[in-house]
Design a protein around this motif. Sequence first.
Motif, mmCIF file in Angstrom:
data_model
loop_
_atom_site.group_PDB
_atom_site.id
_atom_site.type_symbol
_atom_site.label_atom_id
_atom_site.label_comp_id
_atom_site.label_asym_id
_atom_site.label_seq_id
_atom_site.Cartn_x
_atom_site.Cartn_y
_atom_site.Cartn_z
ATOM 1 N N ARG A 142 -43.462 -20.897 21.764
ATOM 2 C CA ARG A 142 -42.984 -19.345 21.028
ATOM 3 C C ARG A 142 -44.012 -18.555 21.525
ATOM 4 O O ARG A 142 -45.100 -18.630 21.509
ATOM 5 C CB ARG A 142 -43.218 -19.535 19.367
ATOM 6 C CG ARG A 142 -42.962 -18.398 18.827
ATOM 7 C CD ARG A 142 -43.144 -18.797 17.435
ATOM 8 N NE ARG A 142 -42.722 -17.424 16.451
ATOM 9 C CZ ARG A 142 -43.578 -16.777 15.848
ATOM 10 N NH1 ARG A 142 -44.990 -17.132 16.211
ATOM 11 N NH2 ARG A 142 -43.651 -15.606 15.173
ATOM 12 N N GLY A 143 -43.431 -17.360 21.814
ATOM 13 C CA GLY A 143 -44.368 -16.253 22.224
ATOM 14 C C GLY A 143 -44.391 -15.080 21.535
ATOM 15 O O GLY A 143 -43.039 -14.660 21.157
ATOM 16 N N THR A 144 -45.434 -14.338 21.181
ATOM 17 C CA THR A 144 -45.499 -13.148 20.531
ATOM 18 C C THR A 144 -46.376 -12.339 21.194
ATOM 19 O O THR A 144 -47.438 -12.743 22.010
ATOM 20 C CB THR A 144 -45.806 -13.613 19.080
ATOM 21 O OG1 THR A 144 -47.403 -13.998 19.048
ATOM 22 C CG2 THR A 144 -45.034 -14.482 18.553
ATOM 23 N N LEU A 145 -46.430 -10.829 20.962
ATOM 24 C CA LEU A 145 -47.315 -9.942 21.049
ATOM 25 C C LEU A 145 -48.374 -10.047 19.892
ATOM 26 O O LEU A 145 -48.457 -10.900 19.110
ATOM 27 C CB LEU A 145 -46.605 -8.594 20.989
ATOM 28 C CG LEU A 145 -45.311 -8.332 22.044
ATOM 29 C CD1 LEU A 145 -44.954 -7.052 21.983
ATOM 30 C CD2 LEU A 145 -45.649 -8.573 23.430
ATOM 31 N N ILE A 146 -49.497 -9.397 20.238
ATOM 32 C CA ILE A 146 -50.352 -9.556 19.367
ATOM 33 C C ILE A 146 -50.219 -8.880 17.982
ATOM 34 O O ILE A 146 -50.913 -9.384 16.919
ATOM 35 C CB ILE A 146 -51.875 -9.058 19.846
ATOM 36 C CG1 ILE A 146 -51.748 -7.382 19.960
ATOM 37 C CG2 ILE A 146 -52.193 -9.612 20.926
ATOM 38 C CD1 ILE A 146 -52.870 -6.719 20.370
ATOM 39 N N ASP A 147 -49.070 -8.061 17.689
ATOM 40 C CA ASP A 147 -48.667 -7.792 16.503
ATOM 41 C C ASP A 147 -47.927 -8.687 15.651
ATOM 42 O O ASP A 147 -47.305 -8.320 14.472
ATOM 43 C CB ASP A 147 -48.223 -6.325 16.500
ATOM 44 C CG ASP A 147 -46.873 -6.441 17.409
ATOM 45 O OD1 ASP A 147 -46.521 -7.247 17.879
ATOM 46 O OD2 ASP A 147 -46.271 -5.103 17.411
#
Length: 222
Positions: A142-147
């Motif tokens: 799972r990939g996310t931005l820092i927010d």
Amino acid sequence: MRRLLLAVLITLIAIPAFAAEAPQTEEQKTLYAIGLIMARQLSVFSLSPAELDMVKQGLSDGITGTKPLVNVEAYQKKVQELATARRNAQGEKLAIAAKDFIAKAAKEKGAITTKSGLVYLPLKEGNGASPAASDKVKVQYRGTLIDGTEFDSSYKRGEPAEFPLNRVIPCWTEGVQMMKPGGKAKLVCPAATAYGEKGAGPIPANATLVFEIELLNVTKEK
């Protein structure tokens, strides 16, 4: 294909048939998905509500044949200039925010910071030999931005991803080599080890990325 999507989006904005309720049929869901796809393409502009209304007006005038209020050919260069300026401004903000995020991640228990700036946080220990860069790996991730905004997930696609480890972003090539089959880890990837100043798709320029990865299997390449 891009022209077709734009035409459909214009129609949807000009005639918001499903705006008042959630899509029900597969066709409605498909049309709604087209809107989301086009929204990603416009995300570089970081439009405010007032700016979005102006874009909608331009789209509506274009599809209904209303006389344009500006010469679109004369403004094509300005559109590109605005996209570049907005992308750069967004990148600068992300770079500043990323410093604190990375520093905080590096202080978490068990965190390892490598020379590249990657922060590796083991979540579950695996067993066996770690993969080499030339090996093929099978993972769930799972990939996310820092927010916390999610931009990719093999879990949501319903199947793991499999690929040679040396054909992905540097952060992955380095970080997954620190794992063992059956293990799980979080990788905090500085922009320089991910997609850098250009970004990619929904990932903006200079974005630090966070991945939770499960290493399911390693296939040794001969």
